[in-house]
Design an enzyme around this catalytic site. Structure first.
Site, PDB file in Angstrom:
ATOM      1  N   LYS A 149       0.929  -1.159   0.139  1.00  0.00           N
ATOM      2  CA  LYS A 149      -0.126   0.054  -0.099  1.00  0.00           C
ATOM      3  C   LYS A 149       0.644   1.264   0.022  1.00  0.00           C
ATOM      4  CE  LYS A 149      -3.937  -0.836  -0.410  1.00  0.00           C
ATOM      5  NZ  LYS A 149      -5.030  -1.429   0.216  1.00  0.00           N
ATOM      6  N   SER A 161      -2.478 -12.230   4.620  1.00  0.00           N
ATOM      7  CA  SER A 161      -2.998 -12.452   3.017  1.00  0.00           C
ATOM      8  C   SER A 161      -1.961 -12.758   2.357  1.00  0.00           C
ATOM      9  CB  SER A 161      -3.403 -10.897   2.814  1.00  0.00           C
ATOM     10  OG  SER A 161      -2.180 -10.171   2.659  1.00  0.00           O
TER      11      SER A 161
HETATM   12  N1  PMP Z   1      -3.306  -7.446   1.633  1.00  0.00           N
HETATM   13  C1  PMP Z   1      -3.130  -6.703   2.646  1.00  0.00           C
HETATM   14  C2  PMP Z   1      -2.710  -7.013   3.963  1.00  0.00           C
HETATM   15  C3  PMP Z   1      -3.713  -5.541   2.263  1.00  0.00           C
HETATM   16  O1  PMP Z   1      -3.486  -4.479   3.252  1.00  0.00           O
HETATM   17  C4  PMP Z   1      -4.017  -5.295   1.022  1.00  0.00           C
HETATM   18  C5  PMP Z   1      -4.909  -3.884   0.878  1.00  0.00           C
HETATM   19  N2  PMP Z   1      -5.743  -3.593   1.679  1.00  0.00           N
HETATM   20  C6  PMP Z   1      -4.207  -6.167   0.181  1.00  0.00           C
HETATM   21  C7  PMP Z   1      -3.410  -7.393   0.330  1.00  0.00           C
HETATM   22  C8  PMP Z   1      -4.776  -5.883  -1.158  1.00  0.00           C
HETATM   23  O2  PMP Z   1      -4.154  -4.962  -2.135  1.00  0.00           O
HETATM   24  P1  PMP Z   1      -4.981  -4.324  -3.076  1.00  0.00           P
HETATM   25  O3  PMP Z   1      -5.680  -3.230  -2.341  1.00  0.00           O
HETATM   26  O4  PMP Z   1      -4.210  -3.475  -4.079  1.00  0.00           O
HETATM   27  O5  PMP Z   1      -6.051  -4.950  -3.670  1.00  0.00           O
END
Ligand code: PMP
Length: 503
Positions: free
Chosen positions: A48, A290
């Site tokens: 991010k 994630s």
């Molecule tokens: N994993 C984590 C830990 C995140 O904070 C985010 C963004 N909120 C994402 C994945 C996904 O990224 P994106 O917003 O580019 O879809």
């Protein structure tokens, strides 16, 4: 983004992006090449950082953000942490709205970087924190980042993440790109470039198996202006912080509508946590939940991929952000039986046996106390007799027990004089050591801190905390006309260093 190969930058923002792509050697099945793009290498530890820089610089270029204007955003944490860094460098005040259920280390990091964090009730979910950000932006005329539908988010990935991937796999196979989505910025921004330049690359999108908002095929209800009007019916709370909010973000919806997505994979939460741990313990790659979830998706892809296929998965953030979450469940702070056994295998520094006696040597003599000057004697006497400042603590700057007392005095709103014996102010002629000798002669105690009220010796850290607990300290404050907050009700022992608390 460019450093011209010198690794020398004008400011920290130059270090955003250009994250490494690393082969997974232990977790990949032997018939495929599995790579991970490790976004934890961004300065604030997540993907991010790219979005934060992209959105702020885009708004600067368009003139929608003016110098010194307050920036606001709803975020599960990583966006806020990235924005806090960007706003710190560029001098914008930042307010973040965040649901109370995201990990506390995230809020504290944002506040550490100078941002204000406004919590929203967990029951109102992601859309509740978003609505609050919109409300605050409208009420105060703040710049709202709109990460879920701001094209600058996806554009940043098209300009940075995607070319980094193209360069890394130039002249090589790249059969699958695997990602999750939080906003869909990574997905839309990377997938549209890959589809154009590497049409042979399959785009695979992962989401929590218990919350299949894309997989359900049910469209997101939206207001006339495009804002999600209600939670998606297939949304359920899930373990993957930062993934799938309770609505389909506009950027994610675009990616599906543009036919950029070849496959949607459901991911099990327990698998996500297990694989984040395996990445740490078998590959030495320390990332969040994630990331484990995206790897779970990549491994599903690997299982049915042809021999020699190449799979790339995104690892969005660092594991350090999850110390208070299920990722660290069962990771003890105390020694296990096995660790105790290692400790007991040699005689030194053990908890279960007295330390071995030091070898007796004739020459062993205590460090002589420094000669005390009349000036230092007079200084101590004057500090202790000062009616203007009856509460005095003789302290050491580095000492955690002194910090416990500082916290107590701060919470009581009570002014005090701290004589920090190890500070540069007391270094000359070892005045710190001389003061310590004067104190020892007075109180019989060699340890620091030493606390006095109106010249009366209270004791060290524990004695002072006890005196507060029993109300004796407060009586002394009243006797000496020292104002303090009479409403403070705390167990002062909670102020002791964290490692002393029984768990
Ligand atoms: N994993 C984590 C830990 C995140 O904070 C985010 C963004 N909120 C994402 C994945 C996904 O990224 P994106 O917003 O580019 O879809």
């Amino acid at each position: 983004m460019q450093d011209n190969g010198t690794c020398k930058y004008d400011n920290i923002l130059g270090t955003v992006g250009n994250t490494p792509i690393v082969r997974l050697t232990k977790l990949a099945p032997p018939h495929v090449n599995l790579f991970a793009k490790i976004e934890a290498f961004n300065p604030m530890g997540s993907v991010k950082d790219r979005l934060a820089l992209g959105i702020i610089e885009d708004a600067e270029r368009r003139g929608t953000l003016s110098p010194g204007q307050t920036v606001i955003e709803a975020t599960s944490g990583n966006t806020g942490i990235g924005l806090a860094m960007v706003c710190a460098v560029k001098g914008y005040p930042l307010v973040v709205t965040m649901a109370e259920n995201f990990s506390v280390e995230r809020r504290r990091m944002m506040r550490f970087l100078g941002a204000k964090v406004v919590l929203t009730p967990a029951s109102l979910k992601g859309s509740g924190m978003l609505a609050k950000a919109v409300e605050l932006a409208n009420a105060h005329g703040w710049f709202l980042c709109r990460q879920f539908d701001n094209e600058a988010n996806a554009d940043m990935h098209s300009r940075t993440t995607a070319p980094e991937i193209l360069t890394a796999f130039e002249g090589e196979r790249l059969d699958y790109f695997v990602t999750g989505y939080g906003t869909g910025g990574t997905l839309k921004g990377v997938a549209r470039v890959l589809k154009a330049q590497r049409p042979d690359t399959n785009i695979v999108v992962c989401e929590p198996d218990n919350s299949p908002i894309l997989g359900s095929g049910i469209a997101q209800a939206r207001d006339a202006d495009g804002t999600p009007s209600e939670s998606h019916p297939s949304f359920r709370p899930h373990l993957m912080q930062g993934w799938s909010p309770d609505f389909i973000p506009k950027l994610t919806e675009d990616a599906v509508a543009m036919k950029l997505v070849d496959r949607i994979l459901p991911i099990n939460g327990a698998d996500a946590v297990r694989l984040a741990r395996e990445l740490a313990q078998r590959e030495g790659i320390f990332v969040g939940i994630s990331a484990g979830a995206t790897l779970a998706g990549a491994l599903q892809v690997c299982a049915s991929a042809p021999d020699g296929a190449t799979v790339l998965c995104m690892l969005p953030d660092t594991g350090e952000r999850y110390l208070s979450t299920p990722l660290f469940e069962g990771v003890a702070a105390e020694m296990s039986a096995e660790e105790m056994e290692i400790s007991r295998s040699t005689p030194g520094a053990r908890f279960d046996a007295p330390p071995p006696a030091p070898p007796a040597t004739k020459s062993a003599s205590p460090v002589p106390a420094p000669a005390v000057s009349a000036e230092v004697e007079a200084f101590v006497a004057q500090v202790l007799a000062d009616r203007e400042q009856p509460l005095v603590m003789f302290a050491l700057e580095w000492c955690e027990f002194c910090w416990s007392l500082r916290k107590l005095f701060a919470q009581c709103g009570i002014p005090y004089r701290s004589v920090d014996l190890d500070s540069t102010a007391y270094q000359r002629d070892d005045r710190g050591g001389q003061i310590r000798a004067v104190l020892t002669a007075r109180t019989g105690s060699k340890t620091i801190p030493q606390v006095f009220v109106g010249g009366e010796y209270i004791g060290g850290c524990t004695e002072t905390l006890d005196a507060f607990r029993e109300g004796r300290l407060q009586d002394l404050f009243r006797d000496h006309g020292v104002g303090f907050d009479e409403n403070v009700r705390i167990d002062p022992y909670t102020l002791l260093p964290g490692w002393l608390h029984p768990r």
